[in-house]
Design a protein around this motif. Structure first.
Motif, short mmCIF file in Angstrom:
data_model
loop_
_atom_site.label_atom_id
_atom_site.label_comp_id
_atom_site.label_asym_id
_atom_site.label_seq_id
_atom_site.Cartn_x
_atom_site.Cartn_y
_atom_site.Cartn_z
N PRO A 1 0.83 -1.21 0.00
CA PRO A 1 0.00 0.00 0.00
C PRO A 1 0.86 1.25 0.00
CG PRO A 1 -0.03 -1.05 2.16
CD PRO A 1 0.67 -1.99 1.23
N ARG A 2 0.38 2.28 -0.71
CA ARG A 2 1.16 3.52 -0.84
C ARG A 2 0.25 4.72 -0.60
NH1 ARG A 2 1.27 1.24 -5.53
NH2 ARG A 2 0.88 3.09 -6.79
N LEU A 3 0.85 5.78 -0.06
CA LEU A 3 0.13 7.04 0.07
C LEU A 3 -0.08 7.64 -1.31
CD1 LEU A 3 2.14 8.62 3.04
CD2 LEU A 3 -0.06 7.43 3.18
N THR A 4 -1.18 8.36 -1.48
CA THR A 4 -1.38 9.07 -2.73
C THR A 4 -0.39 10.22 -2.84
OG1 THR A 4 -2.99 10.58 -1.75
CG2 THR A 4 -3.85 8.53 -2.69
N LYS A 5 -0.18 10.72 -4.03
CA LYS A 5 0.77 11.81 -4.24
C LYS A 5 0.37 13.04 -3.42
CE LYS A 5 2.88 14.68 -7.83
NZ LYS A 5 2.93 14.96 -9.30
N GLY A 6 -0.93 13.34 -3.41
CA GLY A 6 -1.39 14.51 -2.66
C GLY A 6 -1.11 14.37 -1.17
N TYR A 7 -1.31 13.16 -0.62
CA TYR A 7 -1.07 12.97 0.81
C TYR A 7 0.43 12.99 1.12
CZ TYR A 7 -2.17 11.46 5.53
OH TYR A 7 -2.32 11.41 6.90
N ARG A 8 1.26 12.44 0.21
CA ARG A 8 2.71 12.49 0.42
C ARG A 8 3.18 13.94 0.49
NH1 ARG A 8 2.90 8.66 -3.70
NH2 ARG A 8 3.97 10.16 -5.07
N ARG B 1 1.44 16.47 1.44
CA ARG B 1 0.97 17.01 2.71
C ARG B 1 1.89 16.58 3.87
NH1 ARG B 1 -5.12 16.08 5.26
NH2 ARG B 1 -4.95 17.63 6.92
N ILE B 2 2.31 15.32 3.85
CA ILE B 2 3.20 14.82 4.89
C ILE B 2 4.54 15.55 4.85
CG2 ILE B 2 4.57 12.80 5.61
CD1 ILE B 2 1.65 12.72 6.49
N ARG B 3 5.05 15.80 3.66
CA ARG B 3 6.32 16.54 3.55
C ARG B 3 6.19 17.94 4.14
NH1 ARG B 3 7.24 13.54 -1.36
NH2 ARG B 3 6.02 15.03 -2.58
N ILE C 1 4.02 18.91 6.45
CA ILE C 1 3.87 18.78 7.91
C ILE C 1 5.23 18.51 8.55
CG2 ILE C 1 2.95 17.26 9.71
CD1 ILE C 1 0.41 16.99 8.01
N ALA C 2 6.01 17.62 7.92
CA ALA C 2 7.33 17.29 8.47
C ALA C 2 8.23 18.53 8.48
CB ALA C 2 7.97 16.18 7.65
N HIS C 3 8.15 19.34 7.43
CA HIS C 3 8.96 20.56 7.36
C HIS C 3 8.58 21.53 8.47
CE1 HIS C 3 11.18 23.92 5.60
NE2 HIS C 3 10.08 24.65 5.76
N LEU C 4 7.29 21.73 8.66
CA LEU C 4 6.83 22.63 9.72
C LEU C 4 7.24 22.12 11.10
CD1 LEU C 4 3.23 23.44 8.43
CD2 LEU C 4 5.18 25.00 8.48
N THR C 5 7.14 20.80 11.29
CA THR C 5 7.48 20.21 12.58
C THR C 5 8.96 20.35 12.87
OG1 THR C 5 5.67 18.61 12.37
CG2 THR C 5 7.41 18.09 13.95
N GLU C 6 9.78 20.06 11.89
CA GLU C 6 11.24 20.13 12.08
C GLU C 6 11.71 21.55 12.35
OE1 GLU C 6 12.67 18.47 8.49
OE2 GLU C 6 12.07 16.40 9.01
N ASN C 7 10.96 22.52 11.86
CA ASN C 7 11.36 23.92 12.04
C ASN C 7 10.55 24.63 13.13
OD1 ASN C 7 13.38 24.72 9.70
ND2 ASN C 7 11.86 23.33 8.80
N ASN C 8 9.87 23.82 13.98
CA ASN C 8 9.12 24.36 15.12
C ASN C 8 8.13 25.46 14.71
OD1 ASN C 8 10.50 22.73 17.04
ND2 ASN C 8 12.27 24.12 16.88
N LYS C 9 7.41 25.21 13.61
CA LYS C 9 6.45 26.19 13.12
C LYS C 9 5.00 25.71 13.25
CE LYS C 9 9.59 28.38 9.81
NZ LYS C 9 9.82 28.75 8.37
N VAL C 10 4.81 24.71 14.09
CA VAL C 10 3.47 24.15 14.26
C VAL C 10 2.76 24.84 15.42
CG1 VAL C 10 2.13 22.06 14.71
CG2 VAL C 10 4.28 21.92 13.40
N LYS C 11 1.53 25.28 15.20
CA LYS C 11 0.76 25.89 16.27
C LYS C 11 0.43 24.83 17.32
CE LYS C 11 -1.53 29.16 13.13
NZ LYS C 11 -2.84 29.60 12.57
N GLY D 1 -0.43 12.90 14.42
CA GLY D 1 -1.26 11.79 13.97
C GLY D 1 -1.02 11.47 12.50
N HIS D 2 -0.91 12.53 11.68
CA HIS D 2 -0.63 12.32 10.25
C HIS D 2 0.74 11.67 10.05
CE1 HIS D 2 -4.11 14.21 8.45
NE2 HIS D 2 -3.98 15.28 9.21
N LEU D 3 1.75 12.15 10.78
CA LEU D 3 3.10 11.60 10.64
C LEU D 3 3.14 10.13 11.08
CD1 LEU D 3 5.19 14.64 11.95
CD2 LEU D 3 4.97 13.87 9.57
#
Length: 317
Positions: free
Chosen positions: A272-279, A281-283, A285-295, A304-306
């Protein structure tokens, strides 16, 4: 909320028996002991439950006879859709959680059932259908609220509860005569009620050379040749014949070269694979998380998404 222990504050069944009045022991102990020995919650009467939880009999009686008063009702929205939730208040929720956890621990569901079963997940269900050339999927409309209390009672009798105990549990776990959308007991009870249909639908899959899985209200068939003639009609007839409805616009037959999706994951491949659109979105989210930009209010949702994306990757490996 953690699940209460099997016998709540009693160390063993003999201590529990000693706490019951003689008339309760005479009337209900044989039934309660039989259920305890089978690992089933001994909800055989209002007074037995009251003693077990340290509640008054009057309170437990009110929970079963006037249960609608012990819920909070509110609406949640997802896009244009809205869903009415009936969430039990604390006293009722504790009992429902106890029933849910201990029923879930002892009941064994078919290996085609992936929703609300420990150790199983939607990505695992999707993996069953990988490599397919076609996928037929449908949803049951309003699954919990369209599961009648009578079906719940009958299913409980089927696993060994006496009629009056099954009726008590049904009354404690249903809202307006159906499973409550918002009760912690609804998932395991819905799986129990639907078990006979799982067997029928799995047999249809075997007869047609297909694969079958169910995740909550989401039913999926797939295969590696051509879609079996009449499969859609047979499946719908089983569900409708048992008293449920198929969600309008939620049944779909997809065939290669079109995308094949199960529970939102692509399954035309080895894993099973994530759709392109969801991938994408994950990228993000990961970028925001790594750079402490998440509210702060988004932290749990993003995590939850990660976590979900990681679970799909583990299955793919």
């Amino acid at each position: 909320m953690n699940s209460p222990p099997f016998l709540i504050s009693f160390p063993d069944k003999e201590a529990f028996k000693a706490a019951l009045s003689q008339d309760i022991v005479a009337a209900y102990w044989n039934e309660a002991e039989r259920l305890i020995d089978k690992g089933l919650p001994p909800a055989v009467s209002v007074r037995v439950l009251a003693t077990l939880f340290g509640f008054s009999s009057k309170f437990v009686g009110a929970l079963s006879h006037k249960s609608e008063r012990h819920y909070r009702t509110f609406i949640i929205r997802k896009g244009k859709k809205k869903r009415e939730i009936h969430a039990p208040k604390v006293g009722l929720k504790v009992i429902q959680k106890w029933l849910s956890w201990h029923l879930g621990a002892v009941l064994k569901f078919d290996d085609s059932v992936y929703g609300f079963v420990a150790g199983r997940s939607a990505p695992m269900a999707a993996a069953v259908h990988c490599g397919a050339t076609w996928v037929y999927s449908l949803d049951i409309a309003n699954f919990f609220p369209s599961t009648p209390q009578q079906k719940v009672t009958s299913a409980l009798e089927g696993i060994g509860y006496p009629g009056h105990a099954a009726a008590l549990i049904g009354a404690l776990c249903c809202y307006g005569g159906n499973l409550a959308q918002g009760s912690p007991a609804s998932p395991v009870l819905s799986n129990l009620v639907f078990s006979p249909l799982d067997a029928v639908l799995k047999q249809i899959a075997a007869e047609t050379g297909s694969r079958y899985t169910r995740y909550a209200d989401d039913i999926v068939f797939s295969g590696n040749t051509i879609p079996p003639p009449g499969l859609e009609e047979r499946v719908r007839a089983v569900i409708v014949g048992a008293g449920w409805k198929v969600a309008e616009g939620k049944d779909r037959l997809a065939k290669l070269p079109h995308r094949l999706k199960v529970h939102g994951l692509l399954v035309h491949g080895a894993a099973p694979r994530l759709t392109k659109g969801y991938r994408n979105r994950i990228r993000a989210i990961a970028h925001l998380t790594e750079n402490n930009k998440v509210k702060d209010e988004d932290v749990a949702k993003f995590q939850g998404h990660l976590s979900y994306a990681e679970s799909v990757e583990r299955i793919a490996k």
